[in-house]
Each structure stands twice: as structure tokens, then as C-alpha cells.
Design a protein around this motif. Structure first.
Motif, PDB file in Angstrom:
ATOM      1  N   ALA A  25     -18.011 -12.014  -9.794  1.00 58.61           N
ATOM      2  CA  ALA A  25     -16.993 -12.964  -9.340  1.00 58.61           C
ATOM      3  C   ALA A  25     -15.692 -12.240  -9.003  1.00 58.61           C
ATOM      4  O   ALA A  25     -15.048 -12.534  -7.986  1.00 58.61           O
ATOM      5  N   LEU A  26     -15.306 -11.276  -9.847  1.00 59.99           N
ATOM      6  CA  LEU A  26     -14.095 -10.498  -9.585  1.00 59.99           C
ATOM      7  C   LEU A  26     -14.254  -9.668  -8.323  1.00 59.99           C
ATOM      8  O   LEU A  26     -13.333  -9.580  -7.500  1.00 59.99           O
ATOM      9  N   ALA A  27     -15.437  -9.071  -8.139  1.00 56.39           N
ATOM     10  CA  ALA A  27     -15.681  -8.256  -6.957  1.00 56.39           C
ATOM     11  C   ALA A  27     -15.658  -9.088  -5.682  1.00 56.39           C
ATOM     12  O   ALA A  27     -15.114  -8.663  -4.662  1.00 56.39           O
ATOM     13  N   VAL A  28     -16.241 -10.287  -5.747  1.00 59.37           N
ATOM     14  CA  VAL A  28     -16.246 -11.176  -4.572  1.00 59.37           C
ATOM     15  C   VAL A  28     -14.823 -11.570  -4.199  1.00 59.37           C
ATOM     16  O   VAL A  28     -14.459 -11.575  -3.013  1.00 59.37           O
ATOM     17  N   LEU A  29     -14.008 -11.890  -5.198  1.00 63.62           N
ATOM     18  CA  LEU A  29     -12.616 -12.250  -4.933  1.00 63.62           C
ATOM     19  C   LEU A  29     -11.870 -11.093  -4.291  1.00 63.62           C
ATOM     20  O   LEU A  29     -11.165 -11.269  -3.287  1.00 63.62           O
ATOM     21  N   ALA A  30     -12.030  -9.891  -4.872  1.00 64.97           N
ATOM     22  CA  ALA A  30     -11.345  -8.715  -4.323  1.00 64.97           C
ATOM     23  C   ALA A  30     -11.829  -8.414  -2.912  1.00 64.97           C
ATOM     24  O   ALA A  30     -11.027  -8.090  -2.025  1.00 64.97           O
ATOM     25  N   LEU A  31     -13.150  -8.537  -2.682  1.00 61.76           N
ATOM     26  CA  LEU A  31     -13.703  -8.252  -1.357  1.00 61.76           C
ATOM     27  C   LEU A  31     -13.212  -9.255  -0.327  1.00 61.76           C
ATOM     28  O   LEU A  31     -12.871  -8.886   0.803  1.00 61.76           O
ATOM     29  N   ALA A  32     -13.143 -10.522  -0.723  1.00 66.19           N
ATOM     30  CA  ALA A  32     -12.664 -11.548   0.199  1.00 66.19           C
ATOM     31  C   ALA A  32     -11.207 -11.298   0.582  1.00 66.19           C
ATOM     32  O   ALA A  32     -10.844 -11.360   1.771  1.00 66.19           O
ATOM     33  N   MET A  33     -10.382 -11.012  -0.415  1.00 71.84           N
ATOM     34  CA  MET A  33      -8.975 -10.720  -0.139  1.00 71.84           C
ATOM     35  C   MET A  33      -8.833  -9.461   0.721  1.00 71.84           C
ATOM     36  O   MET A  33      -7.985  -9.395   1.614  1.00 71.84           O
ATOM     37  N   HIS A  34      -9.700  -8.481   0.459  1.00 70.46           N
ATOM     38  CA  HIS A  34      -9.646  -7.234   1.231  1.00 70.46           C
ATOM     39  C   HIS A  34      -9.976  -7.487   2.697  1.00 70.46           C
ATOM     40  O   HIS A  34      -9.291  -6.978   3.592  1.00 70.46           O
ATOM     41  N   HIS A  35     -11.004  -8.292   2.959  1.00 72.85           N
ATOM     42  CA  HIS A  35     -11.383  -8.577   4.346  1.00 72.85           C
ATOM     43  C   HIS A  35     -10.281  -9.334   5.070  1.00 72.85           C
ATOM     44  O   HIS A  35      -9.992  -9.056   6.244  1.00 72.85           O
ATOM     45  N   VAL A  36      -9.672 -10.284   4.372  1.00 70.93           N
ATOM     46  CA  VAL A  36      -8.563 -11.029   4.991  1.00 70.93           C
ATOM     47  C   VAL A  36      -7.413 -10.076   5.304  1.00 70.93           C
ATOM     48  O   VAL A  36      -6.806 -10.148   6.379  1.00 70.93           O
ATOM     49  N   PHE A  37      -7.152  -9.167   4.371  1.00 73.55           N
ATOM     50  CA  PHE A  37      -6.040  -8.243   4.566  1.00 73.55           C
ATOM     51  C   PHE A  37      -6.329  -7.262   5.707  1.00 73.55           C
ATOM     52  O   PHE A  37      -5.448  -6.943   6.500  1.00 73.55           O
ATOM     53  N   VAL A  38      -7.576  -6.770   5.781  1.00 70.20           N
ATOM     54  CA  VAL A  38      -7.943  -5.860   6.871  1.00 70.20           C
ATOM     55  C   VAL A  38      -7.810  -6.558   8.219  1.00 70.20           C
ATOM     56  O   VAL A  38      -7.330  -5.984   9.202  1.00 70.20           O
ATOM     57  N   TRP A  39      -8.230  -7.817   8.247  1.00 72.80           N
ATOM     58  CA  TRP A  39      -8.062  -8.579   9.485  1.00 72.80           C
ATOM     59  C   TRP A  39      -6.585  -8.699   9.850  1.00 72.80           C
ATOM     60  O   TRP A  39      -6.195  -8.538  11.014  1.00 72.80           O
ATOM     61  N   ALA A  40      -5.746  -8.977   8.851  1.00 74.30           N
ATOM     62  CA  ALA A  40      -4.313  -9.100   9.099  1.00 74.30           C
ATOM     63  C   ALA A  40      -3.730  -7.788   9.591  1.00 74.30           C
ATOM     64  O   ALA A  40      -2.911  -7.771  10.522  1.00 74.30           O
ATOM     65  N   GLU A  41      -4.161  -6.678   8.981  1.00 74.91           N
ATOM     66  CA  GLU A  41      -3.658  -5.372   9.417  1.00 74.91           C
ATOM     67  C   GLU A  41      -4.047  -5.098  10.866  1.00 74.91           C
ATOM     68  O   GLU A  41      -3.240  -4.612  11.666  1.00 74.91           O
ATOM     69  N   GLY A  42      -5.302  -5.425  11.226  1.00 75.78           N
ATOM     70  CA  GLY A  42      -5.736  -5.222  12.601  1.00 75.78           C
ATOM     71  C   GLY A  42      -4.936  -6.054  13.578  1.00 75.78           C
ATOM     72  O   GLY A  42      -4.584  -5.592  14.670  1.00 75.78           O
ATOM     73  N   TYR A  43      -4.631  -7.283  13.174  1.00 72.44           N
ATOM     74  CA  TYR A  43      -3.824  -8.148  14.035  1.00 72.44           C
ATOM     75  C   TYR A  43      -2.442  -7.559  14.249  1.00 72.44           C
ATOM     76  O   TYR A  43      -1.901  -7.581  15.359  1.00 72.44           O
ATOM     77  N   ILE A  44      -1.876  -7.016  13.170  1.00 77.29           N
ATOM     78  CA  ILE A  44      -0.538  -6.427  13.263  1.00 77.29           C
ATOM     79  C   ILE A  44      -0.525  -5.252  14.224  1.00 77.29           C
ATOM     80  O   ILE A  44       0.365  -5.107  15.055  1.00 77.29           O
ATOM     81  N   LEU A  45      -1.532  -4.389  14.098  1.00 76.53           N
ATOM     82  CA  LEU A  45      -1.578  -3.194  14.927  1.00 76.53           C
ATOM     83  C   LEU A  45      -1.812  -3.523  16.402  1.00 76.53           C
ATOM     84  O   LEU A  45      -1.351  -2.804  17.286  1.00 76.53           O
ATOM     85  N   GLU A  46      -2.536  -4.619  16.665  1.00 73.05           N
ATOM     86  CA  GLU A  46      -2.820  -5.001  18.040  1.00 73.05           C
ATOM     87  C   GLU A  46      -1.703  -5.826  18.670  1.00 73.05           C
ATOM     88  O   GLU A  46      -1.623  -5.940  19.890  1.00 73.05           O
ATOM     89  N   ASN A  47      -0.869  -6.419  17.828  1.00 75.16           N
ATOM     90  CA  ASN A  47       0.228  -7.263  18.320  1.00 75.16           C
ATOM     91  C   ASN A  47       1.541  -6.760  17.733  1.00 75.16           C
ATOM     92  O   ASN A  47       1.803  -6.947  16.544  1.00 75.16           O
TER      93      ASN A  47
END
Length: 224
Positions: A25-47
Motif C-alpha cells: 500500500a505504501l509503495a502504491v501510494l509512493a508510485l502513484a505520487m511519483h508518476h503524477v510528479f514525473v508528468w508534472a515535471e514533463g509538462y513544466i519542461l515542455e511549457n
């Protein structure tokens, strides 16, 4: 916790299954937050104007704050990545999000029921730790500090507890501290221990996370 049935450890398979579920459960939470954050970082770099969008900025920093509150997540490294992506203009906001995330971990640690922790230790068949916990939970904060000092082997190790706020600040800033739980894990255990006064602990977290973001903001330092 005096009920013999309550103090009896479960079968090994049952205890291991519960432990695996908790870790998953802890790993799933961390992984979900990580994917959201990676997506946000990619958006920042592209915009280039990504950080100029208030709604997106708030969302990204909230995700970041929750992410670094999770134990064993490398908070310092993620914070530097955010600063590198967003630049000096958002450094104060990154500092606020970092300190808020660690404060969240500290407050959650302070609210964890010792009965639940006792069950976790029983599932791992850590009976001696269970007995220590039963004794520890009956003590006042000052008595807990004295108790921990007494458990430390060595003539000069009581300074670890005596100067615990300084050590908390140091551990938060040690590179690679994810090995010992990361900033979130360290703050969580600090709250769980009950030996810190909440106002001073929170102040320590805010001060400990301030130097790099504020230096970048005030002096225009660049991480790229």
C-alpha cells in the motif's frame, strides 16, 4: 495491552501477509505520487510558462509535499529537481512545500496509535520491541527522552537525545538519507517518538529546509 490474546503473535504466514500488504500500500501510494510528479515535471519542461499557471503550480507543489512526506522517498533530491525545473522565482514556494510535507509526516507520526504499531511489531514477531513499546507508551515526553538515553549504549551517546533538534535538522539535510527513511520517514519517526515538542520540531523542519531554496532565491544561484 495486558490481554494475553492481544500480545500473542499471529502465525508467521499471517504476519508476513499483513506486512506485505502494508508495504505494498505504501509503495502504491509512493508510485502513484511519483508518476503524477514525473508528468508534472514533463509538462513544466515542455511549457516554459508552466510555473506561471497558479492552479498548476499549486497542484504540483501539493503533490510534491505529499510525495516527500512518504517514508523512504528521497526528498532532498526531488526538491532540487523541482528547483532546477522551476527556477529561482519559485524557490520560496518549494521551501514552503518541502517544510509542509515534512510537517505533515511529523504530525501523522504523532497521531499513530501505539496499539496499531504494537500489532505491526507482533506481525513481525518482534516480541522484545513490543514489550519495550508497552513500557514506552506509559511515559511522559520527558520520561521518554530519558528512557531513550538510557537505551543508548556508550558513555557519550546521550548527546543524541540532548541535542535532538539539531540532529533532526542534520538528518533532514544529509544526502542519501532515503536509506534511513528519507525526510518523510525521519519526520514521521520524530513525531512517533513523542520526545519532540511540536512547535519546536516544526520550526526545526522549516529552518532545516530553508538554506538552499532561500539562497537560490536571494542570490540567484542556478542548479542547471
Amino acid at each position: 495491552m495486558d490481554d494475553p490474546a492481544h500480545n500473542a503473535p499471529p502465525p508467521v504466514k499471517t504476519g508476513l501477509l499483513r506486512t506485505v500488504i502494508r508495504l505494498a500500500a505504501l509503495a502504491v501510494l509512493a508510485l502513484a505520487m511519483h508518476h503524477v510528479f514525473v508528468w508534472a515535471e514533463g509538462y513544466i519542461l515542455e511549457n516554459e510558462q508552466g510555473w506561471a499557471m497558479p492552479g498548476f503550480l499549486v497542484m504540483a507543489l501539493l503533490v510534491y509535499a505529499v510525495l516527500i512526506a512518504i517514508p523512504f522517498v528521497p526528498g532532498i533530491e526531488i526538491g532540487l529537481m523541482v528547483l532546477a525545473a522551476g527556477g529561482g522565482d519559485i524557490a520560496p514556494l518549494v521551501w514552503l512545500a518541502t517544510a509542509s510535507g515534512l510537517t505533515l509526516a511529523y504530525m501523522v507520526g504523532g497521531k499513530v496509535p501505539y496499539r496499531w504499531l504494537h500489532r505491526v511489531l507482533l506481525d513481525l514477531h518482534l516480541l522484545r520491541a513490543c514489550r519495550l513499546l508497552e513500557e514506552f507508551q506509559t511515559l511522559s515526553p520527558a520520561e521518554r527522552a530519558t528512557y531513550i538515553s538510557a537505551q543508548l549504549r556508550g558513555r557519550y551517546l546521550d548527546w543524541i537525545v540532548r541535542y535532538r533538534y539539531l540532529h533532526l535538522a542534520a538528518l533532514i539535510n544529509v544526502p542519501g538519507n532515503s536509506i534511513i527513511g528519507g525526510g518523510g520517514g525521519i519526520a514521521f519517526v520524530s513525531g512517533l517518538s513523542g520526545i519532540f515538542r511540536a512547535p519546536l520540531a516544526i520550526l526545526t523542519l522549516f529552518v532545516a529546509t530553508a538554506p538552499v531554496p532561500l539562497a537560490i532565491w536571494l542570490f540567484g544561484w542556478s542548479l542547471t
